[in-house]
Design a protein around this motif. Sequence first.
Motif: not given
Length: 305
Positions: A204-216
């Motif tokens: 129940g305490n799983a920390d669901a996440f992904g990643t995201f990037a943006a650059y110039s």
Amino acid sequence: MAVRNEWFFPRGALSSGPWESVIDGSIDGWWHTGIRVADVDDAGVELPAADVERIVVPLSGAFRVEHEGRTTELEGRAGVLDGPTDILYVGCGEGLRISAPAGGRVAVAEAVTSVRKPSAYLPKADVPVEIRGAGRDTRRVHNFGTPDALDAAAIIACEVVTPAGNWSSHPAHKHDEDVPGHESRLEEIYYFEAAPHSGLNAPGNADAFGTFAAYSSPAGDIDTGAMVRTGDIALVPFGYHGPAAAAPEYDLYYLNVMAGPGENREWLISDDPRQSWIRKAWESRLPDPRLAEAQHQKAQNGAHR
């Protein structure tokens, strides 16, 4: 020294009244698009008539939308990973009230315009479903607010489901200058949700996440590199953006909202030339088999278009 991601907003960082998050023209350098996200009950939330067109997108739960003397019932869905939802487009100049007798979570995508288009309901069975990419770049796209699916003035909206371990918004691309027939100038909003992949028996305490990037890009400097979780929002006023990557144990969802200053409502992009070869590589790979069911749904939906 830590670098601040000035175009990234963690959940609740832009709360206002009943809204958990509000993106609008009050943000310096942001002009054309907006989003509002809230947990709603029977008391509801209201938005006044303005020079704004809106799409009501159920994230979880069912909703009642009252607008200009009419009432539209949205069936909604259990959650964003449970397939497409029906949506309601509310044209410029109309106010609305959204309520959820059983409770629910809703997003309202917005674009600034003075052009009035008629409001329209799109059932979930009529939402075009696209399987994009191949291999670990496979994702499912629900194109409910694209020009082919919705008659709107300025807004372009869709949602993307990226299965655990896959990448989307990849290869990195941009749409920050007008190049007729090649690229359109559009702001873009990413609203994220993440959850443990089904069948993994996550605690129940799983920390669901992904990643995201943006650059110039030549249009401006941006440097976003973030772990993204449910409720987080990234803005892309300019620059290359991607990938959005799902961790191996978590599925990643995002809602995209786009609009710009151009007269034509179209999504035309330019890949980072160092990454454009990736699209050619997809031709020798099969789509992720986990999305085979969505591919079947795409074929079914094609009969409605």
